[in-house]
Design a protein around this motif. Structure first.
Motif, mmCIF file in Angstrom:
data_model
loop_
_atom_site.group_PDB
_atom_site.id
_atom_site.type_symbol
_atom_site.label_atom_id
_atom_site.label_comp_id
_atom_site.label_asym_id
_atom_site.label_seq_id
_atom_site.Cartn_x
_atom_site.Cartn_y
_atom_site.Cartn_z
ATOM 1 N N ALA A 49 -19.011 11.903 18.746
ATOM 2 C CA ALA A 49 -18.131 10.859 18.543
ATOM 3 C C ALA A 49 -17.012 10.873 19.573
ATOM 4 C CB ALA A 49 -17.592 10.947 17.217
ATOM 5 N N SER A 51 -13.405 9.318 20.822
ATOM 6 C CA SER A 51 -12.388 8.806 20.169
ATOM 7 C C SER A 51 -11.170 9.149 20.709
ATOM 8 C CB SER A 51 -12.148 9.074 18.719
ATOM 9 O OG SER A 51 -11.823 10.518 18.597
ATOM 10 N N ILE A 76 -21.435 8.220 20.592
ATOM 11 C CA ILE A 76 -20.954 7.202 19.948
ATOM 12 C C ILE A 76 -19.416 6.937 19.969
ATOM 13 C CG2 ILE A 76 -22.860 6.968 18.383
ATOM 14 C CD1 ILE A 76 -21.027 8.346 16.107
ATOM 15 N N GLU A 77 -18.880 5.351 20.077
ATOM 16 C CA GLU A 77 -17.492 5.467 20.264
ATOM 17 C C GLU A 77 -16.972 5.118 18.466
ATOM 18 O OE1 GLU A 77 -15.627 5.131 22.678
ATOM 19 O OE2 GLU A 77 -17.674 5.325 23.970
ATOM 20 N N THR A 78 -15.913 5.962 18.480
ATOM 21 C CA THR A 78 -15.238 5.702 17.146
ATOM 22 C C THR A 78 -13.709 5.482 17.470
ATOM 23 O OG1 THR A 78 -14.921 8.123 16.915
ATOM 24 C CG2 THR A 78 -17.005 7.129 15.917
ATOM 25 N N SER A 100 -15.241 8.679 7.837
ATOM 26 C CA SER A 100 -15.466 7.632 9.133
ATOM 27 C C SER A 100 -16.671 8.278 9.777
ATOM 28 C CB SER A 100 -14.398 7.191 9.698
ATOM 29 O OG SER A 100 -14.702 6.466 10.943
ATOM 30 N N LEU A 101 -16.401 9.642 10.219
ATOM 31 C CA LEU A 101 -17.441 10.125 11.036
ATOM 32 C C LEU A 101 -18.910 10.018 10.631
ATOM 33 C CD1 LEU A 101 -18.512 11.911 13.666
ATOM 34 C CD2 LEU A 101 -17.760 13.928 12.389
ATOM 35 N N GLU A 103 -19.928 8.265 8.142
ATOM 36 C CA GLU A 103 -20.599 6.988 7.941
ATOM 37 C C GLU A 103 -21.074 6.430 9.217
ATOM 38 O OE1 GLU A 103 -17.040 4.722 6.674
ATOM 39 O OE2 GLU A 103 -17.310 5.473 4.645
ATOM 40 N N HIS A 104 -20.615 6.582 10.362
ATOM 41 C CA HIS A 104 -21.129 6.372 11.537
ATOM 42 C C HIS A 104 -22.436 7.238 11.951
ATOM 43 C CE1 HIS A 104 -17.203 4.694 12.458
ATOM 44 N NE2 HIS A 104 -17.818 4.033 13.679
ATOM 45 N N LEU A 105 -22.719 8.338 11.317
ATOM 46 C CA LEU A 105 -23.760 9.103 11.411
ATOM 47 C C LEU A 105 -24.889 8.633 10.609
ATOM 48 C CD1 LEU A 105 -22.465 12.602 12.281
ATOM 49 C CD2 LEU A 105 -22.970 10.960 14.104
#
Length: 271
Positions: A49, A51, A76-78, A100-101, A103-105
């Motif tokens: 991630a 960021s 990925i962009e967070t 949040s991480l 959830e992105h994964l």
């Protein structure tokens, strides 16, 4: 130690396929390397991630490490600063970040190619303030290194045996961990801390933390590096003041992981 390594491999085999939250640090690199060697390249995906709290040089190193290991790798962009509750910087900041991480994964599990998400939780973390563990539990994310009972020094020793360059890499945490609890996190503060640490490392120091307390920078280095830090005091003070700090100090206790958490023991941050 080697029995724990065998146990780790057994845990990974039972998981069959997985997504590794990969920062390029000591722990996640060792976890990724072991996963690829145990399960094969096609059953493992490393995801990093990118960021505001993750320095560019760390991202570039993560890319190189994933390539060296032979892992499939995605970036990925967070944005932690856009997460509700994060920039207020209370004692549960890391919970919001990890939530949040993960959830992105989660979408990487959607097609069934990978069964689990794993991250670099280690045995040492069980005695530390780690709100992110709650988020991991809520999302079903596992920490195989911790499950195998592996501690940081054992991971370093095993990493050296496996030929991983990270075996001696200084410990790293996101830049937000440098800012005192209760102080609002901003992109400017993150940039200032990152540049301050980058400058001190350029002088030959390995393990460095610049803890930010308002207009004061509190520098932590290993105890045996303190004398060298003092020799460079004028240069360091001048550079850090040019970044906006008014006061520049050296912590006489030296570097220790999670030192900002000491404030929590004295009611120094909102729980």
């Amino acid at each position: 130690m080697h029995d724990k390594y065998i146990k780790l491999q057994g845990i990974l085999r039972e998981m069959e396929s997985l997504v590794v939250a990969f920062s390029g640090g000591v722990d996640s690199t060792f976890l990724l390397d072991t996963a690829v060697k145990t399960l094969g390249r096609d059953r493992v995906l490393a995801v990093t991630a990118d960021s505001e709290t993750y320095p560019t040089e760390e991202l570039e190193e993560a890319k190189k490490l994933a390539e060296q290991i032979g892992a499939n790798h995605r970036v990925i962009e967070t944005s932690e600063l856009s997460i509700p509750g994060y920039k207020e910087n209370n004692a549960n900041r890391c919970y919001f970040c990890k939530q949040s991480l993960f959830e992105h994964l989660a979408p990487f599990l959607a097609d069934g190619q990978y069964k689990y998400i794993v991250y670099g939780l280690i045995a040492d973390d069980m005695n530390e303030h780690r709100p992110g563990m709650k988020a991991a539990k809520e999302h079903g994310v596992r920490g195989p290194l911790q499950e195998a009972g592996l501690y940081k020094e054992e991971i370093r020793d095993l990493s050296r045996e496996q030929g991983l360059p990270t075996w001696s890499k200084p410990s790293f945490a996101c830049l937000s961990s440098r800012i005192a609890y209760g102080e609002t996190i901003t992109i400017e503060k993150l940039g200032r801390v990152g540049e301050a640490e980058r400058y001190i490392r350029s002088l030959g120091f390995g393990q460095v933390r610049v803890r930010s307390h308002g207009d004061m920078a509190r520098i932590e280095v290993e105890p045996d590096a303190m004398a060298e830090l003092l020799k460079a005091a004028d240069r360091i003070s001048e550079r850090l003041k040019s970044l906006g700090y008014v006061y520049v100090s050296m912590d006489l206790t030296g570097y220790r992981s999670g030192s900002m958490n000491k404030a929590l023991q004295h009611g120094g941050a909102t729980q």
